[in-house]
Write a protein that holds these residues in place. Structure first.
Motif, PDB file in Angstrom:
ATOM      1  N   ALA A  79      34.633  50.862  48.759  1.00  0.00           N
ATOM      2  CA  ALA A  79      34.940  50.003  49.134  1.00  0.00           C
ATOM      3  C   ALA A  79      35.127  49.162  48.045  1.00  0.00           C
ATOM      4  CB  ALA A  79      35.005  49.506  50.697  1.00  0.00           C
ATOM      5  N   VAL A  80      33.679  48.322  48.236  1.00  0.00           N
ATOM      6  CA  VAL A  80      33.217  46.848  47.577  1.00  0.00           C
ATOM      7  C   VAL A  80      34.104  46.732  45.782  1.00  0.00           C
ATOM      8  CG1 VAL A  80      31.383  45.332  45.926  1.00  0.00           C
ATOM      9  CG2 VAL A  80      31.422  45.537  49.045  1.00  0.00           C
ATOM     10  N   LYS A  91      37.661  46.715  46.070  1.00  0.00           N
ATOM     11  CA  LYS A  91      37.782  45.297  46.463  1.00  0.00           C
ATOM     12  C   LYS A  91      37.543  44.325  44.612  1.00  0.00           C
ATOM     13  CE  LYS A  91      36.915  40.710  48.658  1.00  0.00           C
ATOM     14  NZ  LYS A  91      36.338  39.999  49.942  1.00  0.00           N
ATOM     15  N   SER A  92      36.920  44.781  43.823  1.00  0.00           N
ATOM     16  CA  SER A  92      35.739  43.562  42.952  1.00  0.00           C
ATOM     17  C   SER A  92      36.704  44.144  42.039  1.00  0.00           C
ATOM     18  CB  SER A  92      34.994  44.229  42.440  1.00  0.00           C
ATOM     19  OG  SER A  92      33.542  43.897  43.316  1.00  0.00           O
ATOM     20  N   THR A 114      40.670  42.558  42.225  1.00  0.00           N
ATOM     21  CA  THR A 114      40.218  41.075  41.875  1.00  0.00           C
ATOM     22  C   THR A 114      40.012  40.540  40.437  1.00  0.00           C
ATOM     23  OG1 THR A 114      38.518  40.217  44.075  1.00  0.00           O
ATOM     24  CG2 THR A 114      38.408  39.291  42.119  1.00  0.00           C
TER      25      THR A 114
END
Length: 123
Positions: free
Chosen positions: A105-106, A109-110, A113
């Motif tokens: 998930a991280v 998200k990164s 971005t």
């Protein structure tokens, strides 16, 4: 069509029209190998997935390599940096996919971005 998506083809067409017929003999072979910001952005945005999926880790390794090579040939520093950031995220896809869901998930998200940053630099 997503907001801003129409700008990229228009920008690419404008650059093509403005540079048509520009064949100065004074350019070195090395300089002529560099891509302008508009063409690099168009190519990079065609390579990236706007919704990253860590299940595509093998594809992302290839895309990461392709993006790294593209970033080396871009004159615009901000565009080159944004392309490298997305390439780095794609390079991490396999490692993150092998870890727990929270890390995936991280990673997603990164990556989102970094793709947004690339789109912003390219607009």
């Amino acid at each position: 069509m997503p907001r801003g998506a129409a700008r990229i083809p228009v920008l690419a067409l404008a650059v093509a029209l403005l540079t048509a017929g520009c064949t100065e003999k004074g350019h070195s072979d090395k300089a002529s190998g560099f891509k302008d910001k508009a063409s690099a952005c168009v190519k990079a945005l065609r390579i990236v997935d706007l919704v990253p999926d860590p299940k595509k880790a093998e594809d992302y390794e290839k895309k990461g390599k392709e993006l790294r090579e593209l970033s080396k040939s871009v004159r615009d520093r901000d565009a080159a940096k944004a392309i490298r950031q997305v390439a780095h995220q794609y390079g991490m896809a396999r490692a993150e996919a092998a870890r727990d869901f929270g890390r995936v998930a991280v990673w997603v998200k990164s990556t989102v971005t970094n793709v947004k940053t690339l789109k912003k630099v390219c607009s």
